[in-house]
Design a protein around this motif. Sequence first.
Motif, short mmCIF file in Angstrom:
data_model
loop_
_atom_site.label_atom_id
_atom_site.label_comp_id
_atom_site.label_asym_id
_atom_site.label_seq_id
_atom_site.Cartn_x
_atom_site.Cartn_y
_atom_site.Cartn_z
N ALA A 196 -1.96 11.17 6.34
CA ALA A 196 -2.74 9.91 5.95
C ALA A 196 -2.70 9.95 4.48
CB ALA A 196 -3.40 9.21 7.23
N GLY A 197 -3.02 11.58 4.36
CA GLY A 197 -4.37 11.94 3.16
C GLY A 197 -5.62 10.79 3.13
N LEU A 198 -6.17 11.22 3.87
CA LEU A 198 -7.83 10.63 4.66
C LEU A 198 -8.63 12.17 4.12
CD1 LEU A 198 -7.55 8.07 6.76
CD2 LEU A 198 -8.34 7.46 4.65
N HIS A 207 -11.10 4.31 -10.46
CA HIS A 207 -9.56 4.58 -10.30
C HIS A 207 -9.35 4.08 -9.78
CE1 HIS A 207 -5.59 5.54 -11.79
NE2 HIS A 207 -5.53 6.52 -10.83
N HIS A 208 -8.23 3.00 -9.82
CA HIS A 208 -7.66 2.38 -9.05
C HIS A 208 -6.43 2.07 -8.87
CE1 HIS A 208 -7.32 -0.57 -5.54
NE2 HIS A 208 -5.65 -1.35 -6.72
N PHE A 209 -5.59 2.75 -7.75
CA PHE A 209 -4.06 3.01 -7.42
C PHE A 209 -4.06 2.24 -6.19
CE2 PHE A 209 -5.41 6.61 -5.60
CZ PHE A 209 -5.39 6.86 -4.78
N SER A 210 -2.54 0.82 -6.04
CA SER A 210 -1.51 0.83 -5.54
C SER A 210 -0.92 1.65 -4.17
CB SER A 210 -1.14 0.09 -5.69
OG SER A 210 -0.95 -0.95 -6.47
N LEU A 211 -1.52 1.59 -2.85
CA LEU A 211 -1.17 2.46 -1.91
C LEU A 211 0.41 1.67 -1.45
CD1 LEU A 211 -3.84 2.93 0.15
CD2 LEU A 211 -3.28 4.72 -1.01
N THR A 212 1.72 2.84 -1.25
CA THR A 212 2.64 2.23 -0.33
C THR A 212 2.16 1.28 0.65
OG1 THR A 212 3.58 4.13 0.73
CG2 THR A 212 4.28 4.45 -2.30
N GLU A 213 3.45 1.00 0.67
CA GLU A 213 3.57 0.25 2.73
C GLU A 213 3.18 0.92 3.93
OE1 GLU A 213 6.17 -2.41 4.88
OE2 GLU A 213 5.95 -3.15 2.68
N GLN A 214 4.36 2.34 3.08
CA GLN A 214 4.28 3.61 4.86
C GLN A 214 2.46 4.08 4.39
OE1 GLN A 214 6.57 6.86 3.32
NE2 GLN A 214 6.66 7.35 5.31
N GLN A 215 1.97 4.54 3.36
CA GLN A 215 0.93 4.85 3.24
C GLN A 215 -0.26 3.93 3.95
OE1 GLN A 215 0.88 5.26 -1.46
NE2 GLN A 215 -0.17 7.09 -0.68
N VAL A 216 -0.37 2.75 3.86
CA VAL A 216 -0.41 1.96 3.92
C VAL A 216 -0.95 2.44 5.70
CG1 VAL A 216 -1.02 -1.07 4.64
CG2 VAL A 216 -1.41 0.12 2.83
N THR A 217 0.24 2.10 5.74
CA THR A 217 0.55 2.19 8.05
C THR A 217 0.49 3.84 8.30
OG1 THR A 217 2.18 0.88 7.39
CG2 THR A 217 2.29 2.12 9.27
N LEU A 218 0.47 4.25 7.60
CA LEU A 218 0.06 5.91 7.88
C LEU A 218 -1.82 5.51 8.39
CD1 LEU A 218 1.50 8.76 5.86
CD2 LEU A 218 2.06 8.14 8.26
N ILE A 219 -2.64 4.82 6.92
CA ILE A 219 -3.54 4.87 7.17
C ILE A 219 -4.60 4.08 8.69
CG2 ILE A 219 -5.54 5.09 6.22
CD1 ILE A 219 -4.17 5.08 3.42
N SER A 220 -3.47 2.95 8.83
CA SER A 220 -3.90 1.77 9.42
C SER A 220 -3.27 2.85 10.44
CB SER A 220 -3.34 0.51 9.60
OG SER A 220 -3.59 -0.40 8.25
N ARG A 221 -2.87 3.43 11.52
CA ARG A 221 -2.76 4.25 12.48
C ARG A 221 -3.39 5.14 12.61
NH1 ARG A 221 4.23 4.55 11.87
NH2 ARG A 221 4.41 2.53 13.01
N ALA A 222 -3.80 6.06 11.14
CA ALA A 222 -4.86 6.84 11.71
C ALA A 222 -6.41 6.36 11.94
CB ALA A 222 -4.75 7.91 10.39
N LEU A 223 -6.47 5.46 11.42
CA LEU A 223 -7.96 5.03 11.50
C LEU A 223 -8.28 4.30 12.96
CD1 LEU A 223 -8.84 3.59 8.18
CD2 LEU A 223 -9.75 6.27 9.41
N ALA A 224 -6.87 3.88 13.64
CA ALA A 224 -6.41 2.82 14.77
C ALA A 224 -7.33 3.50 16.29
CB ALA A 224 -5.48 2.82 15.27
N ASP A 225 -6.73 4.96 16.08
CA ASP A 225 -7.87 6.04 17.04
C ASP A 225 -9.47 6.09 17.11
OD1 ASP A 225 -8.14 8.36 18.07
OD2 ASP A 225 -6.86 7.99 19.23
N PRO A 226 -9.59 5.68 17.98
CA PRO A 226 -11.40 5.44 18.40
C PRO A 226 -11.94 7.45 17.28
CG PRO A 226 -10.71 4.05 19.96
CD PRO A 226 -9.49 4.95 19.79
N MET A 232 -8.54 8.02 -1.61
CA MET A 232 -7.83 7.50 -1.21
C MET A 232 -8.52 6.63 0.16
SD MET A 232 -4.63 6.97 -0.28
CE MET A 232 -3.48 8.76 -0.56
N LEU A 233 -9.06 6.19 1.22
CA LEU A 233 -9.76 5.90 1.77
C LEU A 233 -10.62 4.48 0.57
CD1 LEU A 233 -11.01 5.34 4.38
CD2 LEU A 233 -13.31 6.33 3.61
N ASN A 234 -10.74 4.29 -0.14
CA ASN A 234 -11.49 3.61 -1.52
C ASN A 234 -10.32 2.98 -1.55
OD1 ASN A 234 -13.85 4.52 -1.14
ND2 ASN A 234 -14.21 5.08 -3.14
N ALA A 235 -8.83 3.50 -2.61
CA ALA A 235 -7.63 2.75 -2.51
C ALA A 235 -7.31 1.61 -0.77
CB ALA A 235 -6.85 3.77 -3.11
#
Length: 97
Positions: free
Chosen positions: A66-68, A5-24, A86-89
Motif C-alpha cells: 500500500a506504500g505505507l 509536498h502534496h501529491f494526489s493518489l490514484t483510486e487504486q492507491q487509495v483502495t490499497l491503503i484503505s484495505r491495509a488500514l481496515a485490518d485492526p 504517503m500517509l499524509n497524502a
Amino acid sequence: MATAHHFSLTEQQVTLISRALADPRRYQILVQIAASPEAIPCAQVLKTHPVSAATVSHHTKELERAGLISTIREGKYASFVIQREMLNAYAQQLITL
C-alpha cells in the motif's frame, strides 16, 4: 511557513491503503512503526504482537504494498520505516472528499 509536498493518489492507491488500514492488527503494526524515530526491527514488532512471524510478514507486506511502509533488509533481518508522505497524502485526500 513551509508547506508539505502534496501529491494526489490514484483510486487504486487509495483502495490499497484503505484495505491495509481496515485490518485492526495491521493498523496497530503501522502505529507501532510510526511511533519509532528510526527503523524498527521485525523482531520488535513480533514481541509486541502475539502472532506468528508469518502473520506479521503478511501484514507488513500488505502495508508495504500500500506504500505505507518501506522494508530495509540486511541479510536475513528486516526493519520497517513509515512512509509519512504517503500517509499524509492519503489523509489529505480523505479530507478533501
